[in-house]
Design a protein around this motif. Structure first.
Motif, short mmCIF file in Angstrom:
data_model
loop_
_atom_site.label_atom_id
_atom_site.label_comp_id
_atom_site.label_asym_id
_atom_site.label_seq_id
_atom_site.Cartn_x
_atom_site.Cartn_y
_atom_site.Cartn_z
N MET A 50 24.68 -72.58 -46.31
CA MET A 50 24.47 -73.41 -47.50
C MET A 50 24.74 -72.58 -48.74
N ASN A 51 25.68 -73.02 -49.59
CA ASN A 51 25.89 -72.34 -50.86
C ASN A 51 25.66 -73.27 -52.04
N SER A 52 25.01 -74.39 -51.77
CA SER A 52 24.65 -75.34 -52.81
C SER A 52 23.35 -76.01 -52.43
N ALA A 53 22.55 -76.36 -53.45
CA ALA A 53 21.30 -77.08 -53.20
C ALA A 53 21.43 -78.56 -53.51
N ALA A 54 22.68 -79.04 -53.61
CA ALA A 54 22.91 -80.43 -54.01
C ALA A 54 22.32 -81.43 -53.02
N ASP A 55 22.21 -81.02 -51.75
CA ASP A 55 21.69 -81.94 -50.74
C ASP A 55 20.20 -81.75 -50.50
N LEU A 56 19.51 -81.09 -51.44
CA LEU A 56 18.07 -80.88 -51.32
C LEU A 56 17.36 -82.23 -51.23
N ALA A 57 16.39 -82.34 -50.34
CA ALA A 57 15.72 -83.62 -50.12
C ALA A 57 14.79 -84.01 -51.27
N ARG A 58 14.49 -83.10 -52.16
CA ARG A 58 13.63 -83.39 -53.30
C ARG A 58 14.30 -82.88 -54.57
N PRO A 59 13.90 -83.40 -55.73
CA PRO A 59 14.48 -82.91 -56.99
C PRO A 59 14.29 -81.40 -57.15
N HIS A 60 15.19 -80.75 -57.86
CA HIS A 60 15.17 -79.30 -58.01
C HIS A 60 13.92 -78.80 -58.73
N ASP A 61 13.28 -79.67 -59.53
CA ASP A 61 12.10 -79.26 -60.29
C ASP A 61 10.81 -79.76 -59.67
N GLN A 62 10.83 -80.10 -58.39
CA GLN A 62 9.66 -80.64 -57.71
C GLN A 62 9.19 -79.68 -56.63
N ILE A 63 7.87 -79.47 -56.55
CA ILE A 63 7.32 -78.59 -55.52
C ILE A 63 7.21 -79.36 -54.20
#
Length: 246
Positions: A1-14
């Motif tokens: 993985m070289n991107s967090a675009a497919d993160l299951a939660r928003p980038h600013d969410q714990i």
């Protein structure tokens, strides 16, 4: 993985956090702290003495021990034996101890020692930050129990002993994205990772930031700190709400 675009939660969410106080009957100052799939059992134990080098100074001491149970990772983690502690474990438990002492008035504690034990039951990234955040709750429970003991001389005032709260969170740079609260998968993919430890009032205790075969600039650092502050503020609210409910 070289991107967090497919993160299951928003980038600013714990990650989802669950806190269970009084988890052990043998120690009321015990906390089962869950951050996503990471689970840490934190307990605080009080002794009516201090290390020899502090005797007679009228001050207390707060320290921490950290351990990962064999089944907390796959493959199995070997147990520390015969008092031998590996370098990573030593570094983490020193960090936990420093972080907790930063918000404690040792004079107000009196000549007593509190040991906060952080045992990782399941690891999926962020075990040190979870240990600090859950460890503070256990420490607060232990101090409150001291205050409720009328036989103590001198008496303990929790508000005097605990000058603030403390929480910790991880942040990282993955590709072009800055992400809050890294699990193991995200941490493994991060070009830069940082642990942010702060008081509830918004003061920094410690920053640990490292580039993994990468560098980061002023703008990325500012965003790492901005997201770290967002995470700390939310964790501080969760800590306070849990302690009010006990």
């Amino acid at each position: 993985m070289n991107s967090a675009a497919d993160l299951a939660r928003p980038h600013d969410q714990i990650r989802p956090v669950e806190i269970e106080c009084g988890y052990l009957e043998s120690n009321p100052a015990s906390v089962l702290y869950k951050s996503g799939k990471t689970i840490v059992l934190c307990t605080a134990s009080v002794e009516t003495n201090v290390p020899p080098w502090m005797e007679g100074r009228g001050k207390g001491w707060v320290t921490a021990e950290y351990n990962m149970l064999p089944g907390s990772t796959s493959p199995r983690k070997r147990r520390d034996r015969s008092g031998k502690v590996d370098g990573r474990t030593t570094e983490i438990q020193r960090l936990i101890g420093r972080s907790l002492r930063a918000i404690v008035d040792l004079q107000a504690l009196g000549e007593r020692s509190i040991t906060v034990d952080c045992d990782v039951l399941q690891a999926d990234g962020g075990t040190r930050t979870a240990s600090i955040t859950g460890g503070y709750i256990a420490l607060s429970l232990a101090v409150s129990q001291l205050a409720s003991n009328p036989e103590l001389d001198p008496a303990v005032d929790p508000a005097a002993v605990l000058r603030d709260s403390v929480a910790a969170i991880s942040v990282g740079v993955i590709g072009q994205d800055v992400v809050l609260d890294l699990d193991y998968k995200l941490d493994s993919a991060a070009d830069v990772d940082m642990n942010v430890i702060m008081t509830g009032s918004g003061r920094f205790i410690e920053l640990q930031g490292t580039g993994e075969e990468a560098t980061f600039d002023d703008a990325q650092l500012a965003e790492l700190l901005r997201l770290g502050k967002i995470g700390i503020a939310e964790l501080t609210q969760l800590q306070a709400a849990q302690l009010r409910s006990v």
